[in-house]
Design a protein around this motif. Structure first.
Motif, mmCIF file in Angstrom:
data_model
loop_
_atom_site.group_PDB
_atom_site.id
_atom_site.type_symbol
_atom_site.label_atom_id
_atom_site.label_comp_id
_atom_site.label_asym_id
_atom_site.label_seq_id
_atom_site.Cartn_x
_atom_site.Cartn_y
_atom_site.Cartn_z
ATOM 1 N N ILE A 55 118.415 -71.872 -35.932
ATOM 2 C CA ILE A 55 118.495 -72.298 -34.534
ATOM 3 C C ILE A 55 117.912 -71.233 -33.616
ATOM 4 C CG2 ILE A 55 120.058 -72.889 -32.646
ATOM 5 C CD1 ILE A 55 119.806 -75.053 -34.777
ATOM 6 N N CYS A 56 118.321 -69.977 -33.813
ATOM 7 C CA CYS A 56 117.815 -68.888 -32.965
ATOM 8 C C CYS A 56 116.299 -68.743 -33.089
ATOM 9 C CB CYS A 56 118.492 -67.567 -33.351
ATOM 10 S SG CYS A 56 120.234 -67.466 -32.950
ATOM 11 N N SER A 57 115.794 -68.784 -34.322
ATOM 12 C CA SER A 57 114.349 -68.649 -34.540
ATOM 13 C C SER A 57 113.590 -69.805 -33.905
ATOM 14 C CB SER A 57 114.042 -68.588 -36.042
ATOM 15 O OG SER A 57 114.623 -67.460 -36.632
ATOM 16 N N ALA A 58 114.153 -71.012 -34.005
ATOM 17 C CA ALA A 58 113.504 -72.184 -33.403
ATOM 18 C C ALA A 58 113.461 -72.052 -31.881
ATOM 19 C CB ALA A 58 114.245 -73.456 -33.802
ATOM 20 N N LEU A 59 114.558 -71.609 -31.287
ATOM 21 C CA LEU A 59 114.609 -71.469 -29.826
ATOM 22 C C LEU A 59 113.647 -70.388 -29.338
ATOM 23 C CD1 LEU A 59 118.477 -71.768 -29.298
ATOM 24 C CD2 LEU A 59 116.738 -73.438 -28.627
ATOM 25 N N PHE A 60 113.631 -69.250 -30.019
ATOM 26 C CA PHE A 60 112.692 -68.193 -29.642
ATOM 27 C C PHE A 60 111.254 -68.644 -29.897
ATOM 28 C CE2 PHE A 60 116.217 -64.967 -30.204
ATOM 29 C CZ PHE A 60 116.243 -64.600 -28.868
ATOM 30 N N GLY A 61 111.022 -69.323 -31.018
ATOM 31 C CA GLY A 61 109.672 -69.786 -31.347
ATOM 32 C C GLY A 61 109.131 -70.760 -30.316
ATOM 33 N N ILE A 62 109.963 -71.711 -29.901
ATOM 34 C CA ILE A 62 109.556 -72.682 -28.871
ATOM 35 C C ILE A 62 109.266 -71.964 -27.558
ATOM 36 C CG2 ILE A 62 110.346 -74.618 -27.456
ATOM 37 C CD1 ILE A 62 111.963 -75.541 -29.941
ATOM 38 N N SER A 63 110.102 -70.999 -27.218
ATOM 39 C CA SER A 63 109.900 -70.235 -25.977
ATOM 40 C C SER A 63 108.596 -69.455 -26.018
ATOM 41 C CB SER A 63 111.073 -69.277 -25.749
ATOM 42 O OG SER A 63 112.293 -69.977 -25.653
ATOM 43 N N TYR A 64 108.332 -68.796 -27.139
ATOM 44 C CA TYR A 64 107.079 -68.055 -27.283
ATOM 45 C C TYR A 64 105.874 -68.988 -27.181
ATOM 46 C CZ TYR A 64 109.533 -63.867 -28.887
ATOM 47 O OH TYR A 64 110.322 -62.762 -28.972
ATOM 48 N N LEU A 118 104.241 -64.330 -32.872
ATOM 49 C CA LEU A 118 105.703 -64.383 -32.879
ATOM 50 C C LEU A 118 106.199 -65.795 -33.167
ATOM 51 C CD1 LEU A 118 106.389 -62.040 -29.832
ATOM 52 C CD2 LEU A 118 107.162 -61.631 -32.175
ATOM 53 N N VAL A 119 105.433 -66.793 -32.741
ATOM 54 C CA VAL A 119 105.775 -68.188 -33.065
ATOM 55 C C VAL A 119 105.681 -68.396 -34.575
ATOM 56 C CG1 VAL A 119 105.228 -70.611 -32.676
ATOM 57 C CG2 VAL A 119 104.868 -68.960 -30.833
ATOM 58 N N VAL A 120 104.609 -67.874 -35.167
ATOM 59 C CA VAL A 120 104.423 -68.007 -36.616
ATOM 60 C C VAL A 120 105.531 -67.270 -37.366
ATOM 61 C CG1 VAL A 120 102.893 -67.504 -38.561
ATOM 62 C CG2 VAL A 120 101.927 -68.291 -36.381
ATOM 63 N N LEU A 121 105.901 -66.071 -36.891
ATOM 64 C CA LEU A 121 107.001 -65.329 -37.521
ATOM 65 C C LEU A 121 108.283 -66.146 -37.488
ATOM 66 C CD1 LEU A 121 108.238 -62.761 -38.749
ATOM 67 C CD2 LEU A 121 108.629 -61.941 -36.404
ATOM 68 N N SER A 122 108.566 -66.778 -36.363
ATOM 69 C CA SER A 122 109.761 -67.618 -36.239
ATOM 70 C C SER A 122 109.715 -68.764 -37.246
ATOM 71 C CB SER A 122 109.879 -68.165 -34.815
ATOM 72 O OG SER A 122 110.005 -67.118 -33.866
ATOM 73 N N ALA A 123 108.540 -69.356 -37.421
ATOM 74 C CA ALA A 123 108.385 -70.456 -38.379
ATOM 75 C C ALA A 123 108.581 -69.969 -39.811
ATOM 76 C CB ALA A 123 107.004 -71.088 -38.223
ATOM 77 N N ILE A 169 114.286 -58.839 -28.227
ATOM 78 C CA ILE A 169 113.785 -57.773 -27.348
ATOM 79 C C ILE A 169 112.346 -58.070 -26.928
ATOM 80 C CG2 ILE A 169 113.160 -55.325 -27.263
ATOM 81 C CD1 ILE A 169 115.606 -54.760 -29.026
ATOM 82 N N CYS A 170 111.539 -58.581 -27.853
ATOM 83 C CA CYS A 170 110.166 -58.975 -27.505
ATOM 84 C C CYS A 170 110.173 -60.087 -26.460
ATOM 85 C CB CYS A 170 109.410 -59.434 -28.750
ATOM 86 S SG CYS A 170 108.975 -58.115 -29.891
ATOM 87 N N PHE A 171 111.132 -61.016 -26.565
ATOM 88 C CA PHE A 171 111.243 -62.117 -25.608
ATOM 89 C C PHE A 171 111.526 -61.582 -24.208
ATOM 90 C CE2 PHE A 171 114.006 -65.200 -23.373
ATOM 91 C CZ PHE A 171 113.107 -66.246 -23.254
ATOM 92 N N ILE A 172 112.465 -60.649 -24.093
ATOM 93 C CA ILE A 172 112.771 -60.056 -22.787
ATOM 94 C C ILE A 172 111.567 -59.289 -22.262
ATOM 95 C CG2 ILE A 172 114.226 -58.370 -21.586
ATOM 96 C CD1 ILE A 172 116.473 -59.079 -23.538
ATOM 97 N N ASP A 173 110.886 -58.585 -23.159
ATOM 98 C CA ASP A 173 109.763 -57.739 -22.770
ATOM 99 C C ASP A 173 108.575 -58.546 -22.254
ATOM 100 O OD1 ASP A 173 108.741 -55.074 -22.570
ATOM 101 O OD2 ASP A 173 107.419 -55.498 -24.254
ATOM 102 N N ILE A 174 108.485 -59.813 -22.655
ATOM 103 C CA ILE A 174 107.382 -60.674 -22.196
ATOM 104 C C ILE A 174 107.350 -60.765 -20.677
ATOM 105 C CG2 ILE A 174 106.621 -63.093 -22.072
ATOM 106 C CD1 ILE A 174 107.372 -63.371 -24.997
#
Length: 389
Positions: free
Chosen positions: A183-192, A202-207, A248-253
């Motif tokens: 769930i967390c990876s999907a949410l971060f991936g969609i956001s990225y 980062l989307v690919v990493l989440s996948a 942390i990468c998400f916040i840093d964006i």
């Protein structure tokens, strides 16, 4: 060669990003799925099993080296389909290898806590100091905006360590840590993905994480005794580390880095949204610490005060408990997303309150149920006494 493949795909109207995304998820699933039976076989032959203990929710020995398969698929697929990350963050792969070693050692011989902590400090120092993965601003939380370098390094390292260990603590029942990491990876991936192609690695990493964990969950949730496996500290530490990294990468964006070629989108509530996505391990850890302090117990001891333990006491199965916990905290994320444009302090307060409500709902139900049963027993005893008279 890469340019030829890229040009060929573009000629066919296919984006290289979608190819990486699909293949990364598919191959990570296949590698994990294919690796675990061998790991289970070796674990049983060499008796490398997790023994039921104080914190355990299982009653028999289960192989606990599933994290090796997760690492294997992540290391192979991420380095192929999201290789840009390893170029940008030089110490990312080294950090994963260190966590693999420490996790396997702990799963097999049980390392002392200070040795694990020392390894986590080294890993976080590599990422924060070596790869410059830092929280640079609080976006107005408690009136604080840009952080000075020293405090930024300290707080970022603390965040990594807390999330690595917090994720390890929720790994107490089948499907919870794996399902929540998906769930967390999907949410971060969609956001990225929504924030532009600069973030596609980062989307690919989440996948890749999602594919790998799905392959693991097939065996973790298996009803067949001979197939069942846990991810162990190896898997929980690696996943906790990667989720801390992506958070942390998400916040840093949203920090203005003055890069003219990169589209910017500012979200002042980014820290609150990040906390909402990672709310389960955060709240569960804080809740356990509060209970241990209240009972004057060591905060480093093992117990059964976690959210999932309360649900198990209510008679729910592992699967149902994991499902209810994940659904509730998805509700918290939905609230955070809906109100993402309000004041960051107000949103953070709402997220934490909802998080703790979710932690205490099972306890309140359990307490009410026990009081009702006690009242019923007393009533039965009174009726029996009256009849005897």
């Amino acid at each position: 060669m890469n340019d030829i493949i890229k040009d060929g795909l573009e000629y066919l109207g296919i984006s290289i990003f979608y190819v990486k995304l699909i293949l990364g998820m598919l191959f990570s699933f296949v590698i994990t799925f294919a690796s675990i039976p061998t790991i289970v076989k070796i674990s049983r032959r060499k008796n490398l099993m997790d023994e039921p203990g104080t914190r355990s929710s299982h009653l028999r020995k289960i192989p606990n080296l599933g994290g090796i398969a997760i690492f294997y698929s992540l290391a192979v697929c991420a380095s192929i389909f999201a290789f840009e990350l390893f170029e940008l963050y030089k110490f990312l792969f080294a950090s994963l290898v260190i966590l693999l070693y420490v996790g396997v050692m702990d799963d097999i011989v049980v390392m002392r806590a200070y040795k694990k902590l020392l390894a986590q400090i080294i890993v976080t120092a590599l990422m924060v100091l070596g790869s410059d993965v830092r929280i640079r601003s609080f976006f107005g939380v408690l009136g604080i905006y840009e952080l000075n370098y020293t405090f930024s390094v300290f707080f970022s390292m603390l965040t990594f360590i807390v999330l690595i260990n917090a994720f390890n603590l929720i790994d107490g029942i089948d499907g919870l840590s794996g399902g929540y990491s998906i769930i967390c990876s999907a949410l971060f991936g969609i956001s990225y993905f929504r924030l532009g192609e600069f973030n596609y690695p980062l989307v690919v990493l989440s996948a890749v994480i999602i594919g790998s964990v799905i392959g693991f969950l097939y065996y973790n949730l298996s009803h067949y005794r001979n197939n069942k496996i846990f991810m162990g500290d190896t898997g929980s530490m690696i996943l906790g580390f990667l989720l801390a990294f992506t958070a942390i990468c998400f916040i840093d964006i949203f920090i203005d880095k003055q890069l003219p070629t990169v589209p910017r989108y500012f979200l002042q509530s980014a820290p609150a949204v990040t906390v909402a996505i990672l709310i389960l391990p955060i709240v569960d850890t804080l809740n356990v610490i509060i209970i241990r302090i209240f009972k004057k117990q060591s905060i480093f001891g093992a117990d059964k005060n976690h959210i999932h333990h309360s649900l198990l006491k209510l008679g729910l199965t592992h699967r149902r408990s994991s499902f209810y916990i994940i659904v509730y905290y998805l509700f918290v994320v939905s609230v955070a997303y809906y109100f993402r444009h309000i004041n960051v302090n107000a949103l953070l307060f709402v997220v934490l309150i909802l998080g703790f409500i979710g932690a205490y709902i099972p306890r309140v139900i359990l307490y009410t149920k026990e009081k009702t049963n006690k009242l019923f027993v007393n009533l039965q005893n009174d009726i029996t006494t009256d009849e005897n008279i």
